[in-house]
Design a protein around this motif. Structure first.
Motif, PDB file in Angstrom:
ATOM      1  N   ILE A   1       1.647  -0.233 -19.474  1.00  0.00           N
ATOM      2  CA  ILE A   1       2.058   0.882 -18.612  1.00  0.00           C
ATOM      3  C   ILE A   1       3.479   0.609 -18.125  1.00  0.00           C
ATOM      4  CG2 ILE A   1       1.576   2.206 -16.513  1.00  0.00           C
ATOM      5  CD1 ILE A   1      -1.328   1.310 -16.701  1.00  0.00           C
ATOM      6  N   ILE A   2       4.351   1.597 -18.247  1.00  0.00           N
ATOM      7  CA  ILE A   2       5.724   1.488 -17.750  1.00  0.00           C
ATOM      8  C   ILE A   2       5.848   2.337 -16.495  1.00  0.00           C
ATOM      9  CG2 ILE A   2       8.168   1.669 -18.321  1.00  0.00           C
ATOM     10  CD1 ILE A   2       6.483  -0.173 -20.184  1.00  0.00           C
ATOM     11  N   VAL A   3       6.292   1.724 -15.412  1.00  0.00           N
ATOM     12  CA  VAL A   3       6.386   2.415 -14.124  1.00  0.00           C
ATOM     13  C   VAL A   3       7.838   2.481 -13.672  1.00  0.00           C
ATOM     14  CG1 VAL A   3       5.719   2.374 -11.702  1.00  0.00           C
ATOM     15  CG2 VAL A   3       4.064   1.692 -13.447  1.00  0.00           C
ATOM     16  N   PHE A   4       8.309   3.691 -13.364  1.00  0.00           N
ATOM     17  CA  PHE A   4       9.649   3.880 -12.811  1.00  0.00           C
ATOM     18  C   PHE A   4       9.529   4.204 -11.322  1.00  0.00           C
ATOM     19  CE2 PHE A   4      10.802   4.161 -17.194  1.00  0.00           C
ATOM     20  CZ  PHE A   4      12.157   3.880 -17.256  1.00  0.00           C
ATOM     21  N   SER A   5      10.285   3.470 -10.531  1.00  0.00           N
ATOM     22  CA  SER A   5      10.363   3.766  -9.100  1.00  0.00           C
ATOM     23  C   SER A   5      11.811   4.125  -8.768  1.00  0.00           C
ATOM     24  CB  SER A   5       9.881   2.563  -8.282  1.00  0.00           C
ATOM     25  OG  SER A   5      10.685   1.434  -8.542  1.00  0.00           O
ATOM     26  N   GLY A   6      12.137   4.181  -7.492  1.00  0.00           N
ATOM     27  CA  GLY A   6      13.495   4.593  -7.112  1.00  0.00           C
ATOM     28  C   GLY A   6      13.662   6.084  -7.281  1.00  0.00           C
ATOM     29  N   ASN A   7      14.880   6.507  -7.625  1.00  0.00           N
ATOM     30  CA  ASN A   7      15.176   7.936  -7.804  1.00  0.00           C
ATOM     31  C   ASN A   7      15.252   8.312  -9.277  1.00  0.00           C
ATOM     32  OD1 ASN A   7      15.384   8.475  -4.990  1.00  0.00           O
ATOM     33  ND2 ASN A   7      17.419   7.547  -4.976  1.00  0.00           N
ATOM     34  N   ALA A   8      14.466   7.635 -10.099  1.00  0.00           N
ATOM     35  CA  ALA A   8      14.462   7.917 -11.533  1.00  0.00           C
ATOM     36  C   ALA A   8      13.849   9.282 -11.818  1.00  0.00           C
ATOM     37  CB  ALA A   8      13.684   6.836 -12.270  1.00  0.00           C
ATOM     38  N   ILE A   9      14.423   9.984 -12.795  1.00  0.00           N
ATOM     39  CA  ILE A   9      13.882  11.258 -13.268  1.00  0.00           C
ATOM     40  C   ILE A   9      13.654  11.130 -14.767  1.00  0.00           C
ATOM     41  CG2 ILE A   9      14.292  13.729 -13.540  1.00  0.00           C
ATOM     42  CD1 ILE A   9      16.096  13.616 -11.084  1.00  0.00           C
TER      43      ILE A   9
ATOM     44  N   LYS B   1      10.349  -0.643 -13.437  1.00  0.00           N
ATOM     45  CA  LYS B   1      11.789  -0.403 -13.479  1.00  0.00           C
ATOM     46  C   LYS B   1      12.202   0.380 -12.230  1.00  0.00           C
ATOM     47  CE  LYS B   1      12.260  -2.320 -17.473  1.00  0.00           C
ATOM     48  NZ  LYS B   1      12.857  -3.673 -17.532  1.00  0.00           N
ATOM     49  N   HIS B   2      13.020  -0.231 -11.398  1.00  0.00           N
ATOM     50  CA  HIS B   2      13.502   0.434 -10.187  1.00  0.00           C
ATOM     51  C   HIS B   2      14.922   0.922 -10.462  1.00  0.00           C
ATOM     52  CE1 HIS B   2      13.322   1.400  -5.929  1.00  0.00           C
ATOM     53  NE2 HIS B   2      14.524   0.882  -5.784  1.00  0.00           N
ATOM     54  N   TYR B   3      15.015   2.109 -11.051  1.00  0.00           N
ATOM     55  CA  TYR B   3      16.284   2.658 -11.513  1.00  0.00           C
ATOM     56  C   TYR B   3      16.546   4.028 -10.878  1.00  0.00           C
ATOM     57  CZ  TYR B   3      16.558  -0.715 -15.421  1.00  0.00           C
ATOM     58  OH  TYR B   3      16.647  -1.832 -16.191  1.00  0.00           O
TER      59      TYR B   3
END
Length: 249
Positions: free
Chosen positions: A130-138, A75-77
């Protein structure tokens, strides 16, 4: 004048394809990191597979090893994120605006079910979502037994889960062959899959205004559940929409 027209076309294109661009950026970042895993892991990306019942699943990344199969949903959020493993929707907060989006863990479980269907005759496979967050997610408040991580934590997470071998090297090669053979590359079929996803319960972010249910327009009420606070629709059980509570205004 021509320059203005070009700029206008570019801006419109970016707006139309922004979600696809963001998704591609996030998956590219993850794929670059996966190159550092080592030779004992085989990485397959962007697979569209169909199970025996005809349901299709598009999977961002699959990592095959003797330790099992790691299924990665990227997820690029941007924004703050709140979520519980068992809830249907999670909450994204960007400044003072709240959005609800489909729980990525449940989305990833559907991918694993499809993989189990295709690989059912190979015993002892362990599957690791596995769930991966990229971008500027916090990630502010994520309650989950499934790893929900930032992209720079992916390699260490896979390594930490690689504690016990469950399949042979021969089965690893066999699984790779089966999945590559099962991958649907036909562009028409892939477009049809995207169309079906949009028609089903959408992953698209839903803006929540004034605590109004985005599905039936009922009132969203704050409920104290056993896993913490969440919003549920006042029209339950006719409407079963729920989303994670966020304390940020």
């Amino acid at each position: 004048m021509i320059f203005v027209v070009i700029i206008f076309i570019v801006l419109i294109s970016l707006r139309v394809f922004s979600s696809k661009i963001k998704g591609a950026v996030g998956e590219t970042k993850v794929n670059v990191r996966l190159k550092f895993l080592g030779d004992e892991y085989i990485v397959l990306k962007d697979l569209l597979i169909q199970n025996k019942s005809g349901h299709t699943s598009q999977i961002d990344e699959i990592i095959i090893s003797e330790y099992g199969i790691f299924v990665v949903e990227t997820k690029h959020y941007n924004g703050w994120f709140f979520g519980y493993e068992k809830y249907e929707y999670w909450t994204q907060v960007i400044f003072k605006e709240k959005y609800s989006f489909r729980n990525p863990i449940k989305q990833n479980y559907s991918h694993i079910y499809a993989l189990k269907d295709i690989l059912s005759y190979i015993p002892n496979i362990k599957y690791y979502p596995i769930i991966v967050f990229s971008g500027n997610a916090i990630l502010k408040n994520i309650v989950s037994t499934v790893p929900v991580i930032y992209d720079n934590m992916l390699i260490d997470t896979i390594k930490s889960l690689s504690s016990e071998k469950c399949i042979s090297a021969e089965d690893v090669v066999k699984i790779k062959t089966i999945l590559e053979t099962s991958n649907i590359i036909d562009k028409t079929a892939r477009k049809e899959h995207v169309k079906n996803i949009k028609q089903a319960i959408s992953e698209k972010q839903i803006k929540i205004n004034n605590n109004i249910c985005p599905k039936c327009k009922g009132e969203l009420k704050l409920i104290n559940g056993k896993n913490g606070k969440f919003y549920g629709c006042s029209n339950y059980p006719n409407c079963k929409f729920t989303t994670t509570y966020s304390s940020r205004p």
